[in-house]
Design a protein around this motif. Structure first.
Motif, PDB file in Angstrom:
ATOM      1  N   PRO A   1       0.828  -1.211   0.000  1.00 18.92           N
ATOM      2  CA  PRO A   1       0.000   0.000   0.000  1.00 18.92           C
ATOM      3  C   PRO A   1       0.861   1.259   0.000  1.00 18.92           C
ATOM      4  N   ARG A   2       0.307   2.341  -0.529  1.00 17.76           N
ATOM      5  CA  ARG A   2       1.066   3.584  -0.705  1.00 17.76           C
ATOM      6  C   ARG A   2       1.035   4.468   0.545  1.00 17.76           C
TER       7      ARG A   2
ATOM      8  N   VAL B   1       8.397  -3.668  -3.857  1.00 16.78           N
ATOM      9  CA  VAL B   1       8.444  -2.399  -4.586  1.00 16.78           C
ATOM     10  C   VAL B   1       7.495  -1.402  -3.928  1.00 16.78           C
ATOM     11  N   GLU B   2       7.905  -0.150  -3.927  1.00 18.00           N
ATOM     12  CA  GLU B   2       7.118   0.927  -3.334  1.00 18.00           C
ATOM     13  C   GLU B   2       6.877   1.954  -4.434  1.00 18.00           C
TER      14      GLU B   2
ATOM     15  N   MET C   1      -4.223  -0.597  -4.521  1.00 18.41           N
ATOM     16  CA  MET C   1      -3.948  -1.861  -5.208  1.00 18.41           C
ATOM     17  C   MET C   1      -4.035  -1.695  -6.718  1.00 18.41           C
ATOM     18  N   ALA C   2      -5.102  -1.117  -7.207  1.00 23.39           N
ATOM     19  CA  ALA C   2      -5.261  -0.953  -8.656  1.00 23.39           C
ATOM     20  C   ALA C   2      -4.226   0.021  -9.211  1.00 23.39           C
ATOM     21  N   ALA C   3      -3.886   1.072  -8.448  1.00 22.45           N
ATOM     22  CA  ALA C   3      -2.858   2.011  -8.897  1.00 22.45           C
ATOM     23  C   ALA C   3      -1.511   1.312  -9.018  1.00 22.45           C
ATOM     24  N   ASN C   4      -1.218   0.403  -8.093  1.00 24.14           N
ATOM     25  CA  ASN C   4       0.032  -0.343  -8.181  1.00 24.14           C
ATOM     26  C   ASN C   4       0.045  -1.274  -9.396  1.00 24.14           C
ATOM     27  N   LEU C   5      -1.089  -1.891  -9.696  1.00 22.02           N
ATOM     28  CA  LEU C   5      -1.150  -2.732 -10.890  1.00 22.02           C
ATOM     29  C   LEU C   5      -0.954  -1.892 -12.153  1.00 22.02           C
TER      30      LEU C   5
END
Length: 345
Positions: A267-268, A291-292, A305-309
């Motif tokens: 999570p960010r 990864v961050e 989650m979707a932003a990371n994908l």
């Protein structure tokens, strides 16, 4: 959740406003301290001055539909998740998003379980597709905006800077020839005993923002930590995180030491929160590189989650056949781990 042969993530998008506020400017104006900046490690956050959170979600959804070449009218299921005010007090933003993208089939579902809303919404969409194959396609959106009138994005919480933005994800039956990712496993867990971190000693109130003009997460967390402490919280979170990762991999039929597991996206939230809360639980559990990805967005509410994908796709962090683990987490507390692979064409 056992997904059989897996589901296809046909498209995943992130929509961010072009305007940003920098952490350095917040420091100069006295809104944060040097210690806040070090503990968070975020350089800037996107800020939406005029567009609403649901409208950002609509924009993200339209981008995803365009990328997939899909018509909103064909969507069999839609769900929208958020954590903060959506622009109206007594209203369904999930129905608004569905209406604006032309999704006339099915009943839109709103998800409000704090920052794990995106993971919970993805699980709801996957469940619907598995339970009723006639559903065909599903849209998962998130959207959050943190205007100063109701939320101090810089100093309203410990170790988290909040950015405005939205995400959209399209889910359907697996199609390796077209999908951006294959969803292979999905698992969730809760530590409900820690809900008090966002309640503290506050009394139940008759309306929003009754106690203070702006939401003050630090107040409730400070009270909880003083009264209860964090030992039980850290223990419960560590167990839950390890459980969702190992369970999701097991249900995907992937061993924890499988060399295909390339990366794990957290999570960010801020650097200190990640290293104190998440890293001890997941480091060494797999061979994945942690990864961050939120250094220039901060925390996107339910959309991490979707932003990371999206970032994994845009930065081409996975080779064909490689696997990523995406973790979503939120107050309450709830955790979701998605196991995704980049299809080998």
């Amino acid at each position: 959740m056992r997904l059989g042969n897996g589901l296809g993530i046909r498209a995943v998008t992130t929509w961010l406003p072009q305007t940003v506020e920098t952490a350095q400017d917040a420091l100069t104006r006295g809104r944060i301290s040097d210690e806040d900046l070090r503990n968070t490690g975020v350089t800037e956050v996107p800020v939406a001055h005029t567009v609403s959170a649901p409208d950002m979600a609509v924009a993200a959804a339209r981008d995803a539909l365009a990328a997939a070449g899909w018509d909103g009218a064909a969507l069999g299921f839609t769900t929208h998740a958020w954590i903060h005010h959506q622009g109206h007090d007594f209203w369904s933003p999930a129905h608004y998003v569905a209406h604006r993208v032309g999704a006339v089939r099915g009943v839109p579902l709103g998800i409000q379980v704090m920052c794990n809303g995106g993971g919970t919404a993805l699980e709801a969409a996957a469940s619907r597709l598995l339970a009723d194959p006639a559903t065909g396609t599903a849209l998962v959106t998130t959207g959050d905006r943190f205007p100063d009138e109701g939320f101090d994005r810089w100093a309203g919480d410990y170790g988290v800077f909040y950015g405005d933005g939205a995400t959209a994800l399209l889910l359907h039956e697996r199609d390796d020839s077209a999908d951006e990712f294959t969803l292979l496993g999905l698992s969730s867990a809760a530590v409900s005993a820690a809900e008090g971190l966002h309640r503290g000693r506050d009394e139940f109130t008759p309306a929003g923002r009754w106690i203070s003009d702006r939401i003050d997460v630090r107040r409730t967390k400070k009270a909880y930590i003083t009264d209860v402490g964090l030992d039980g919280f850290y223990s419960g979170v560590s167990t839950a995180l390890r459980t969702v990762v190992t369970t999701a991999l097991d249900e995907a039929g992937i061993e924890v030491d499988d060399p295909r597991i390339r990366l794990l996206a957290l999570p960010r939230v801020g650097v200190k929160v990640r290293r104190e809360t998440y890293h001890p639980a997941v480091e060494g559990l797999t061979k994945a590189q942690i990864v961050e990805l939120g250094g220039r967005t901060g925390h996107l509410g339910a959309g991490d989650m979707a932003a990371n994908l999206t970032a994994i796709r845009e930065q081409e962090l996975l080779a064909p056949g490689e696997v990523a683990l995406a973790i979503s987490a939120g107050g309450g507390f709830g955790f979701t781990c998605a196991v995704v692979a980049r299809p080998a064409r």
